[in-house]
Design a protein around this motif. Structure first.
Motif, short mmCIF file in Angstrom:
data_model
loop_
_atom_site.label_atom_id
_atom_site.label_comp_id
_atom_site.label_asym_id
_atom_site.label_seq_id
_atom_site.Cartn_x
_atom_site.Cartn_y
_atom_site.Cartn_z
N ARG A 1 0.86 -1.18 0.00
CA ARG A 1 0.00 0.00 0.00
C ARG A 1 0.89 1.23 0.00
NH1 ARG A 1 -3.06 -1.78 5.23
NH2 ARG A 1 -0.96 -2.54 5.52
N THR A 2 0.76 2.05 -1.04
CA THR A 2 1.58 3.23 -1.21
C THR A 2 0.72 4.48 -1.15
OG1 THR A 2 3.15 2.04 -2.63
CG2 THR A 2 3.18 4.45 -2.74
N GLY A 3 1.02 5.37 -0.23
CA GLY A 3 0.35 6.66 -0.17
C GLY A 3 1.12 7.67 -0.99
N VAL A 4 0.41 8.43 -1.82
CA VAL A 4 1.04 9.46 -2.65
C VAL A 4 0.65 10.82 -2.11
CG1 VAL A 4 1.25 10.44 -4.97
CG2 VAL A 4 1.01 7.96 -4.68
N VAL A 5 1.64 11.62 -1.76
CA VAL A 5 1.39 12.95 -1.22
C VAL A 5 2.20 13.97 -2.01
CG1 VAL A 5 0.96 12.02 1.09
CG2 VAL A 5 3.25 12.81 0.51
N GLY A 6 1.95 15.23 -1.77
CA GLY A 6 2.65 16.30 -2.46
C GLY A 6 1.76 17.52 -2.51
N ARG A 7 2.36 18.66 -2.75
CA ARG A 7 1.60 19.90 -2.79
C ARG A 7 0.63 19.90 -3.97
NH1 ARG A 7 5.83 24.72 -0.90
NH2 ARG A 7 6.17 23.86 1.20
N ASN A 8 -0.46 20.63 -3.83
CA ASN A 8 -1.41 20.75 -4.93
C ASN A 8 -0.68 21.27 -6.17
OD1 ASN A 8 -3.59 19.92 -3.38
ND2 ASN A 8 -4.09 21.99 -2.72
N LEU B 1 -5.71 7.45 7.31
CA LEU B 1 -5.53 6.48 6.22
C LEU B 1 -4.05 6.29 5.91
CD1 LEU B 1 -6.96 4.70 4.11
CD2 LEU B 1 -6.99 6.69 2.59
N LEU B 2 -3.29 7.37 5.88
CA LEU B 2 -1.87 7.29 5.55
C LEU B 2 -1.07 6.53 6.61
CD1 LEU B 2 -1.24 10.90 4.18
CD2 LEU B 2 -1.36 8.78 2.86
N ARG B 3 -1.58 6.48 7.83
CA ARG B 3 -0.87 5.72 8.87
C ARG B 3 -0.82 4.23 8.54
NH1 ARG B 3 -3.75 9.49 12.38
NH2 ARG B 3 -2.21 10.95 13.19
N GLY B 4 -1.76 3.74 7.74
CA GLY B 4 -1.79 2.33 7.40
C GLY B 4 -1.00 1.98 6.15
N MET B 5 -0.30 2.96 5.56
CA MET B 5 0.46 2.69 4.34
C MET B 5 1.78 1.97 4.65
SD MET B 5 -1.44 3.91 1.89
CE MET B 5 -2.84 3.39 2.88
N ASP B 6 2.24 1.19 3.67
CA ASP B 6 3.55 0.54 3.79
C ASP B 6 4.68 1.49 3.43
OD1 ASP B 6 2.50 -2.09 4.46
OD2 ASP B 6 1.78 -2.14 2.39
N ARG B 7 4.36 2.49 2.61
CA ARG B 7 5.35 3.51 2.27
C ARG B 7 4.62 4.74 1.78
NH1 ARG B 7 8.00 2.33 -3.70
NH2 ARG B 7 6.05 1.85 -4.77
N ILE B 8 5.32 5.87 1.80
CA ILE B 8 4.80 7.14 1.31
C ILE B 8 5.71 7.61 0.18
CG2 ILE B 8 4.23 9.53 1.87
CD1 ILE B 8 2.48 7.67 3.43
N VAL B 9 5.10 8.00 -0.94
CA VAL B 9 5.84 8.61 -2.03
C VAL B 9 5.43 10.08 -2.11
CG1 VAL B 9 6.16 8.72 -4.54
CG2 VAL B 9 6.12 6.51 -3.38
N GLU B 10 6.40 10.97 -1.96
CA GLU B 10 6.12 12.40 -2.05
C GLU B 10 6.54 12.89 -3.42
OE1 GLU B 10 6.74 16.02 0.94
OE2 GLU B 10 8.59 15.47 -0.08
N LEU B 11 5.59 13.52 -4.12
CA LEU B 11 5.84 13.99 -5.47
C LEU B 11 6.10 15.49 -5.45
CD1 LEU B 11 5.79 12.58 -8.26
CD2 LEU B 11 3.45 13.42 -8.53
N SER B 12 7.11 15.93 -6.19
CA SER B 12 7.42 17.36 -6.31
C SER B 12 8.04 17.59 -7.67
CB SER B 12 8.39 17.81 -5.20
OG SER B 12 9.70 17.33 -5.46
N ALA B 13 8.34 18.86 -7.98
CA ALA B 13 8.97 19.18 -9.26
C ALA B 13 10.35 18.55 -9.37
CB ALA B 13 9.06 20.69 -9.42
N LEU B 14 10.93 18.20 -8.23
CA LEU B 14 12.25 17.57 -8.23
C LEU B 14 12.17 16.07 -8.45
CD1 LEU B 14 13.84 19.47 -5.21
CD2 LEU B 14 13.99 20.02 -7.64
#
Length: 523
Positions: free
Chosen positions: A28-35, A194-207
Motif C-alpha cells: 500500500r503506497t500513499g502518494v502525497v505532495g503539494r497541490n 488512512l496514511l498511517r496504514g500505508m507501507d510507504r509514502i511517495v512524495e511527489l514534487s517538481a524535483l
C-alpha cells in the motif's frame, strides 16, 4: 507496475515531473505532495488513462481506478454500478428456467456471494441491487464505487482521495477495507488516519519522487528532520559565502599592499631593471593565483547557497498569518436558542439546537453525512433563516463553505478582495494578499485557476484582512482538497488565532490540532 523515466506536462507545456522512475507491487503506497505537483496525473498514467510525454509505463496486471467525483449516472442501479447487472440477469434467466445454453455456460454462481462480500466490506451490506444510485448519499456512492473495485478484484487499486467527503464512520470503513486488501494499492490522500496504514509514502514534487518507508508518522518525522537539516545547511552555506567574501577581500588587500611595496621598492632604483621585472611578474602571478582561488571559492559558496535555498524552499512549511481580533474571554459571539430548519415539505433537516459560544472557544459540529451539519452552519452564519428558534451573532463573523463560494470563478484575487473590502486601494489589496502568499503577479490570478488550498487561503485573505476582521470564523470542511503542507499551515494558523471557531470536519487530527474544546453531535 513500473514507471521508467516518465515525464508529464500540463496542456500549456508546464512540466509537472520528469525522469520519474517508480515501481508498485503488492504493498500500500500513499502518494502525497503539494497541490499542482501532478499526483492525479501520476495516477492516470498508472491506470492507463493518460500516456507519458517521455518514458514508459509497464503493467504486469490489471488496474482498477477510483477517480474523485466520477461515478455512474444517478439513474443507474446498484447492480450496474457494481458491473454485475449482466451477470445477475443471466442468473435470473437460468433460475426461471428461461436460460439459453450460453446462459448456462456463462452463469457465475459465486456472483451474489461475492457482491455481498464486497458490499459488506464497505459498510453497505444488504443494499438492494435494483436501487438507483442517485438515492444514495454522496458518501455511500463513493463506498459503492470502491465495492465495485473490490468485486472486480484487480491486481492494483488506484484511488484518488477515497475518503474525501466521507463522515468519520465512512472513513473508518474505507480504512478497514484497504487494510484487508491483499493486492497492491496506490492512494492519493491527505487523510492522516488512512496514511498511517500505508507501507510507504511517495512524495511527489517538481524535483521528482522521494520515497519514505512506513506510514504517516515515520514520513512526518523524516520530513521534520529534512526540514531541520535544510535550514542548518542554509545557515552553513550563508556563513561560507560570508567567509569566501572576506577571504576575497583579504586577497585583494594583500595584493594591493604588495603592489604598493613593489612600486616603492622600484622607485628607489637600487636593483637592476631585469630583476625588478622578474620580481613584478612573480608578484603578479602570485596575486593572480590568490585572486582566482578566492573567486572560485566565492562562486562555489554562492552555488552551494543557491542549492541550500532550493532545498529549504522544497521542505519549508507554508505560513498563513491571521490577524489578532482582541476578542475578550467573556464576550458572547454566538447564541442559538432552540434553532431548527425544516424542508419545504415539512421534513426536519436539523434541530432544535441550543448553544452559547463565548470568547475564543473552539466548537466542532459533528455527525454522519446527511444530519444537517452544513445547514446548521448556514443558520449560524445568517445565510438561512431558522424555521423555529432564534440566532444571535453579537460579534462580526465570516463563513467559508466547502467551495469557498464567496469567491467568484471569473474574478481575479485583487477583484475578489476589493469586492469584500470596498473602498480599499489596490495597494492595500496587494499588501493583504501578499500576507497570504499571493505576491506580485499571483494576486492577478483568476479564482478558477486556484487549487483547493489556494482557494481557502484566498478566502481567508478576503475576510480576515479588512478594516474589521471577524471575531467568529465558521468553517465547513476546510481540510477537503488541502495537501498536507497546506493542511499543516491552516492548522497552525487556526491554533494560534485568538478568535472563536465553529468547524465542521471529519478529520480527528485536524480537530485536535486546532484545540476544539466543545462538540455538538447531530447524529
Amino acid at each position: 507496475m513500473t514507471l521508467d523515466r516518465v515525464a508529464a506536462r500540463t496542456p500549456d507545456g508546464h512540466t509537472l515531473f520528469s525522469d520519474l522512475s517508480l515501481a508498485f507491487g503488492r504493498e500500500r503506497t500513499g502518494v502525497v505532495g503539494r497541490n499542482g505537483a501532478g499526483k492525479t496525473t501520476l495516477l492516470r498514467l498508472i491506470a492507463g488513462l493518460s500516456e507519458p510525454v517521455e518514458g514508459a509505463v509497464a503493467r504486469a496486471g490489471r488496474v482498477g481506478f477510483l477517480q474523485q467525483d466520477a461515478g455512474p449516472a444517478p439513474e443507474a442501479t446498484v447492480a450496474a454500478a457494481l458491473g454485475a447487472a449482466g451477470g445477475l440477469a443471466v442468473l435470473a434467466r437460468v433460475l426461471a428456467g428461461e436460460g439459453s445454453a450460453d446462459d448456462l455456460t456463462e452463469a457465475d454462481w459465486t456472483l451474489e456471494a461475492r457482491m455481498a462480500d464486497a458490499l459488506g466490506a464497505v459498510g453497505l451490506a444488504g443494499l438492494d441491487p435494483a436501487r438507483p444510485v442517485g438515492s444514495l448519499s454522496g458518501g455511500e456512492q463513493t463506498r459503492l464505487r470502491l465495492a465495485a473495485l473490490l468485486l472486480d478484484a484487480p491486481d492494483l487499486l488506484v484511488l484518488d482521495e477515497p475518503t474525501n467527503h466521507l463522515d468519520r464512520e465512512g472513513r473508518a470503513i474505507v480504512d478497514a477495507a484497504l487494510a484487508r486488501w491483499k493486492g497492491g494499492a496506490v492512494i492519493i490522500s491527505h487523510d492522516r488516519a488512512l496514511l498511517r496504514g500505508m507501507d510507504r509514502i511517495v512524495e511527489l514534487s517538481a524535483l521528482g519522487a522521494a520515497t519514505y518507508g512506513g506510514g504517516y508518522e515515520l514520513y512526518a518525522e523524516r520530513k521534520a528532520a529534512e526540514r531541520a537539516a535544510a535550514e542548518h545547511g542554509l545557515e552553513v552555506a550563508a556563513r561560507d559565502v560570508d567567509r569566501a567574501g572576506r577571504e576575497g577581500q583579504r586577497a585583494a588587500e594583500k595584493k594591493a599592499r604588495r603592489d604598493r611595496a613593489g612600486r616603492a621598492f622600484a622607485a628607489r632604483k637600487s636593483e637592476p631593471k631585469i630583476l625588478l621585472g622578474a620580481m613584478a611578474e612573480r608578484a603578479e602571478n602570485s596575486g593572480g593565483r590568490e585572486n582566482r582561488l578566492a573567486a572560485r571559492r566565492a562562486a562555489e559558496a554562492a552555488e552551494a547557497l543557491a542549492g541550500a535555498r532550493a532545498r529549504v524552499e522544497r521542505v519549508r512549511a507554508l505560513d498563513i498569518p491571521l490577524p489578532t481580533t482582541g476578542l475578550a474571554a467573556g464576550r458572547t459571539v454566538l447564541v442559538l436558542e432552540a434553532v431548527a430548519r425544516d424542508a419545504p415539505d415539512g421534513r426536519r433537516i436539523v434541530g432544535p439546537v441550543s448553544l452559547r459560544l463565548t470568547g475564543p472557544g473552539r466548537l466542532a459540529v459533528t455527525g454522519a453525512n446527511g444530519t444537517g451539519k452544513t445547514t446548521l452552519l448556514r443558520l449560524m452564519a445568517g445565510e438561512l433563516a431558522p424555521t423555529a428558534g432564534r440566532v444571535e451573532r453579537p460579534a462580526p463573523a465570516a463563513f467559508l463553505d466547502q467551495q469557498t463560494a464567496l469567491l467568484r470563478p471569473d474574478e481575479t484575487l485583487i477583484g475578489a478582495w476589493r469586492r469584500h473590502n470596498p473602498g480599499a486601494t489596490p495597494n492595500a489589496a496587494h499588501a493583504a494578499l501578499a500576507r497570504f502568499l499571493f505576491r506580485n503577479e499571483a494576486a492577478q490570478r483568476r479564482v478558477d485557476t486556484l487549487s483547493g488550498g489556494e482557494r481557502l487561503r484566498a478566502g481567508l485573505a478576503c475576510v480576515m484582512t479588512g478594516a474589521l476582521p471577524p471575531q467568529l470564523l465558521i468553517l465547513d470542511e476546510p481540510t477537503n482538497h488541502l495537501d498536507l503542507d497546506s493542511l499543516a499551515a491552516v492548522e497552525s494558523a487556526l491554533a494560534a488565532w485568538d478568535g472563536a471557531l465553529v468547524v465542521v470536519s471529519h478529520d480527528a487530527d485536524f480537530l485536535a490540532a486546532i484545540g476544539v474544546d466543545r462538540t455538538v453531535d447531530l447524529t
